[in-house]
Design a protein around this motif. Sequence first.
Motif, PDB file in Angstrom:
ATOM      1  N   ASN A 144      55.091  10.889  68.289  1.00  0.00           N
ATOM      2  CA  ASN A 144      55.585  10.742  66.918  1.00  0.00           C
ATOM      3  C   ASN A 144      54.437  10.703  65.924  1.00  0.00           C
ATOM      4  O   ASN A 144      54.449  11.383  64.899  1.00  0.00           O
ATOM      5  CB  ASN A 144      56.433   9.466  66.802  1.00  0.00           C
ATOM      6  N   GLN A 147      52.610  14.052  65.379  1.00  0.00           N
ATOM      7  CA  GLN A 147      53.216  15.010  64.456  1.00  0.00           C
ATOM      8  C   GLN A 147      52.717  14.805  63.026  1.00  0.00           C
ATOM      9  O   GLN A 147      52.761  15.724  62.205  1.00  0.00           O
ATOM     10  CB  GLN A 147      54.746  14.871  64.487  1.00  0.00           C
ATOM     11  N   ILE A 148      52.241  13.612  62.734  1.00  0.00           N
ATOM     12  CA  ILE A 148      51.784  13.287  61.380  1.00  0.00           C
ATOM     13  C   ILE A 148      50.265  13.369  61.273  1.00  0.00           C
ATOM     14  O   ILE A 148      49.722  13.933  60.330  1.00  0.00           O
ATOM     15  CB  ILE A 148      52.260  11.870  60.992  1.00  0.00           C
ATOM     16  N   LYS A 163      55.600   1.849  56.885  1.00  0.00           N
ATOM     17  CA  LYS A 163      55.189   3.221  57.181  1.00  0.00           C
ATOM     18  C   LYS A 163      54.738   3.354  58.635  1.00  0.00           C
ATOM     19  O   LYS A 163      54.958   4.394  59.263  1.00  0.00           O
ATOM     20  CB  LYS A 163      54.077   3.648  56.233  1.00  0.00           C
ATOM     21  N   ALA A 167      56.271   5.963  61.261  1.00  0.00           N
ATOM     22  CA  ALA A 167      55.430   6.955  61.933  1.00  0.00           C
ATOM     23  C   ALA A 167      55.472   6.823  63.450  1.00  0.00           C
ATOM     24  O   ALA A 167      55.305   7.814  64.164  1.00  0.00           O
ATOM     25  CB  ALA A 167      53.989   6.826  61.444  1.00  0.00           C
ATOM     26  N   SER A 195      63.821  12.492  66.019  1.00  0.00           N
ATOM     27  CA  SER A 195      62.588  11.779  65.694  1.00  0.00           C
ATOM     28  C   SER A 195      62.532  11.571  64.183  1.00  0.00           C
ATOM     29  O   SER A 195      63.233  12.252  63.426  1.00  0.00           O
ATOM     30  CB  SER A 195      61.373  12.583  66.152  1.00  0.00           C
ATOM     31  N   PRO A 196      61.694  10.631  63.702  1.00  0.00           N
ATOM     32  CA  PRO A 196      61.615  10.401  62.253  1.00  0.00           C
ATOM     33  C   PRO A 196      61.300  11.660  61.455  1.00  0.00           C
ATOM     34  O   PRO A 196      61.904  11.899  60.410  1.00  0.00           O
ATOM     35  CB  PRO A 196      60.496   9.364  62.135  1.00  0.00           C
ATOM     36  N   ILE A 197      60.376  12.462  61.952  1.00  0.00           N
ATOM     37  CA  ILE A 197      59.973  13.669  61.218  1.00  0.00           C
ATOM     38  C   ILE A 197      61.123  14.662  61.151  1.00  0.00           C
ATOM     39  O   ILE A 197      61.423  15.225  60.085  1.00  0.00           O
ATOM     40  CB  ILE A 197      58.743  14.318  61.882  1.00  0.00           C
ATOM     41  N   ASN A 198      61.804  14.892  62.266  1.00  0.00           N
ATOM     42  CA  ASN A 198      62.917  15.851  62.286  1.00  0.00           C
ATOM     43  C   ASN A 198      64.060  15.389  61.399  1.00  0.00           C
ATOM     44  O   ASN A 198      64.671  16.189  60.667  1.00  0.00           O
ATOM     45  CB  ASN A 198      63.416  16.056  63.718  1.00  0.00           C
ATOM     46  N   CYS A 199      64.386  14.092  61.443  1.00  0.00           N
ATOM     47  CA  CYS A 199      65.473  13.573  60.617  1.00  0.00           C
ATOM     48  C   CYS A 199      65.119  13.636  59.136  1.00  0.00           C
ATOM     49  O   CYS A 199      65.963  13.954  58.297  1.00  0.00           O
ATOM     50  CB  CYS A 199      65.786  12.133  61.018  1.00  0.00           C
ATOM     51  N   GLU A 200      63.871  13.343  58.812  1.00  0.00           N
ATOM     52  CA  GLU A 200      63.430  13.413  57.422  1.00  0.00           C
ATOM     53  C   GLU A 200      63.494  14.847  56.913  1.00  0.00           C
ATOM     54  O   GLU A 200      63.947  15.104  55.795  1.00  0.00           O
ATOM     55  CB  GLU A 200      62.005  12.873  57.308  1.00  0.00           C
ATOM     56  N   ARG A 201      63.059  15.791  57.747  1.00  0.00           N
ATOM     57  CA  ARG A 201      63.102  17.197  57.367  1.00  0.00           C
ATOM     58  C   ARG A 201      64.540  17.664  57.174  1.00  0.00           C
ATOM     59  O   ARG A 201      64.863  18.388  56.221  1.00  0.00           O
ATOM     60  CB  ARG A 201      62.408  18.040  58.438  1.00  0.00           C
TER      61      ARG A 201
END
Length: 220
Positions: A144, A147-148, A163, A167, A195-201
């Motif tokens: 996770n 990815q950032i 945050k 992350a 994942s947080p990134i996919n859901c945010e996107r």
Amino acid sequence: MVLHGVAVFAYPLSAREARLLNSIRLTFLLNITGAYYTTPTVALRIITGILPLPLKAEMEALLSPIAQDIQQILHNSTTITLAWIKAHDGTPGNEAAVILAKQIASKGQHIYIPIPRSYLKKRLGEISIKQWQIQLDAGETGRNIYQIQLKVQTTPIPWQRSKIHFATGHVLFPTHLHRFHLKSTDHCGSGEQGSPINCERSALASSYHLAKPTTDLIQL
């Protein structure tokens, strides 16, 4: 204190010794970041910018050629063993070793290295960073945060606790809930892994009514 005498035992480190060093530092990393205890150590090191302790131990060991020679002798010998004994307790062998160490410190020959020690430490630090990056790229945990933050660094990332939780995936996202059997699937509404990134996107795309790009577009 943890790396005291590191030149004798840390080059090369066994897998068991590496795990032990990682576990020693884990508590401090959790206290520094305020992250959940289930956060991967890989992610904690990236956030704090702290070099993995096993890597630091091996680099420190390289600075002492005499200790490496002693270590090689110990590895090749079948009769010499190491054991802890109480200091200044009248043990003849230990007292003799203390006397010899004092004599060497006062009368021994100086070792001259053809390049400055500061340069060696700088170069070993650069090598450590490269090795850390290789470990991160090839690792399976802490994905996770990967990815950032793709690149490791020796300065902390100035994130607040909220945050850090985002992350590292420790908020109410499908992957986190599924991990603890609180959700039947780890996918979000878009069908991707939650994942947080996919859901945010996915949320951003929905809020702006953006259509998801197709995979068959010709790259210009």
